[in-house]
Design an enzyme around this catalytic site. Structure first.
Site, mmCIF file in Angstrom:
data_model
loop_
_atom_site.group_PDB
_atom_site.id
_atom_site.type_symbol
_atom_site.label_atom_id
_atom_site.label_comp_id
_atom_site.label_asym_id
_atom_site.label_seq_id
_atom_site.Cartn_x
_atom_site.Cartn_y
_atom_site.Cartn_z
ATOM 1 N N TYR A 62 14.485 -5.449 15.281
ATOM 2 C CA TYR A 62 14.463 -5.329 13.817
ATOM 3 C C TYR A 62 15.659 -6.065 13.187
ATOM 4 O O TYR A 62 15.510 -6.774 12.186
ATOM 5 C CB TYR A 62 14.492 -3.832 13.474
ATOM 6 C CG TYR A 62 14.269 -3.463 12.033
ATOM 7 C CD1 TYR A 62 12.988 -3.430 11.481
ATOM 8 C CD2 TYR A 62 15.341 -3.114 11.220
ATOM 9 C CE1 TYR A 62 12.787 -3.057 10.156
ATOM 10 C CE2 TYR A 62 15.149 -2.739 9.894
ATOM 11 C CZ TYR A 62 13.874 -2.703 9.366
ATOM 12 O OH TYR A 62 13.684 -2.327 8.055
ATOM 13 N N SER A 101 0.806 -1.231 0.000
ATOM 14 C CA SER A 101 0.000 0.000 0.000
ATOM 15 C C SER A 101 0.832 1.272 0.000
ATOM 16 O O SER A 101 0.340 2.327 -0.386
ATOM 17 C CB SER A 101 -0.929 0.011 1.218
ATOM 18 O OG SER A 101 -0.199 -0.273 2.387
ATOM 19 N N ARG A 102 2.071 1.168 0.463
ATOM 20 C CA ARG A 102 2.861 2.399 0.613
ATOM 21 C C ARG A 102 4.324 2.123 0.305
ATOM 22 O O ARG A 102 4.738 0.978 0.151
ATOM 23 C CB ARG A 102 2.770 2.911 2.061
ATOM 24 C CG ARG A 102 1.428 3.445 2.431
ATOM 25 C CD ARG A 102 1.397 3.999 3.828
ATOM 26 N NE ARG A 102 1.362 2.973 4.859
ATOM 27 C CZ ARG A 102 2.148 2.971 5.948
ATOM 28 N NH1 ARG A 102 3.030 3.915 6.125
ATOM 29 N NH2 ARG A 102 2.027 2.007 6.844
ATOM 30 N N ASN A 161 7.470 -8.105 1.640
ATOM 31 C CA ASN A 161 7.960 -6.747 1.883
ATOM 32 C C ASN A 161 7.390 -6.117 3.154
ATOM 33 O O ASN A 161 7.988 -5.200 3.701
ATOM 34 C CB ASN A 161 7.606 -5.892 0.652
ATOM 35 C CG ASN A 161 7.747 -4.416 0.912
ATOM 36 O OD1 ASN A 161 8.862 -3.878 0.922
ATOM 37 N ND2 ASN A 161 6.627 -3.735 1.131
ATOM 38 N N SER A 176 17.245 -5.820 5.278
ATOM 39 C CA SER A 176 17.693 -4.459 5.614
ATOM 40 C C SER A 176 19.172 -4.517 5.949
ATOM 41 O O SER A 176 19.690 -5.563 6.379
ATOM 42 C CB SER A 176 16.939 -3.942 6.836
ATOM 43 O OG SER A 176 17.584 -2.804 7.370
#
Ligand code: NAP
Length: 242
Positions: free
Chosen positions: A153, A10-11, A88, A140
């Site tokens: 994370y 969505s973003r 993602n 990442s």
């Protein structure tokens, strides 16, 4: 019809990937969790690129929701297949470990690691039957090197990289590639609250990356031309090496 599923489409980076894969000829399944308006904007851009798209709202960390939504889609599309899966969806909940609430540890790991497990497990069987597929996992730089305040994370992205390498070996004979992309700092909502000037000082290229630059890399890994690349982690970080 050949589909690509992009979680967190969505973003940000996910939206740019949806548009890139649409330009490459894929119909797009756009997963998201909350922002229906933003997901509809992505859908509009997919249609502008000349492809069909569909919104699939589910929480990737929730096995029941993921299973029900994807199985319903698979059952209602007997002649279509998902050829490209981009895992993602991700969040960050930064804090020093000593002060980190347990839910911030769990939520970050669950969305990244259980998310990968839930979607990939459901879509692999059809890739195996077709003897073709592409799985691309959004890791990442934090999964390659430590970042203070990001033990949750970093653990999630490091785990995702390890899972990428293991799965790549399982399915290589089936002509399915599994790779990870490791972005540095990319201009999206995820960087909200971080000071751009301070970040730029750390980046040799002296700028943030764009979602479109990440999408180009994902597009290449998703293409038939990348068929001999598997189990890799490709960094895209303006020189911010580990
Ligand atoms: P973003 O702009 O914050 O977008 C996050 C996306 O994930 C949104 O589409 C969001 O949906 C979706 N999402 C969050 N939780 C979800 C869940 N439980 N189930 C399904 N969808 C969920 O983030 P971004 O910067 O584009 O990041 C995309 C990926 O790149 C993430 O995995 C992130 O860790 C990774 N990454 C980003 C950077 C960076 O600098 N931006 C750097 C390295 C890696 P809603 O819109 O519905 O909330």
């Amino acid at each position: 019809m050949k589909y690509a599923l992009v979680t967190g489409g969505s973003r940000g980076i996910g939206r740019a990937i949806c548009v890139k894969l649409a330009q490459m000829g894929y119909a797009i399944l756009i997963n998201y969790i909350n922002n229906t308006d933003e997901a509809n904007l992505t859908l509009e851009q997919v249609r502008q690129a000349g492809q069909e798209g569909q919104l699939l709202r589910f929480d990737v960390s929730d096995n029941k929701q993921t299973k029900e939504t994807l199985e319903a889609w698979i059952d209602s599309h007997p002649d279509d297949s998902v050829e490209v899966l981009v895992n993602n969806a991700g969040i960050r909940r930064d804090n020093i470990l000593a002060l980190m609430p347990e839910e911030d540890w769990s939520e970050v790991l669950d969305i990244t690691l259980k998310g990968f497990f839930h979607t990939t497990r459901l879509l692999l069987p059809s890739m195996i039957r077709q003897k073709y597929g592409r799985v691309i996992n959004m890791a990442s730089v934090s999964g390659l090197r430590g970042m203070p305040g990001q033990s949750n994370y970093s653990a999630a992205k490091g785990g995702l990289i390890a899972a990428t390498k293991a799965l790549a070996l399982e399915v290589a004979r089936k002509r399915i590639t599994v790779n990870a992309v490791a972005p540095g700092f990319i201009r999206t909502d995820m960087l909200e609250g971080l000071d751009e000037a301070t970040l730029k000082k750390e980046i040799p290229a002296n700028r943030l990356g764009t979602p479109e630059e990440v999408a180009e890399l994902v597009g290449f890994l998703a293409s038939p031309a990348a068929g001999y690349i598997t189990g890799e982690v490709i960094s895209i970080n303006g020189g911010l090496y580990t």
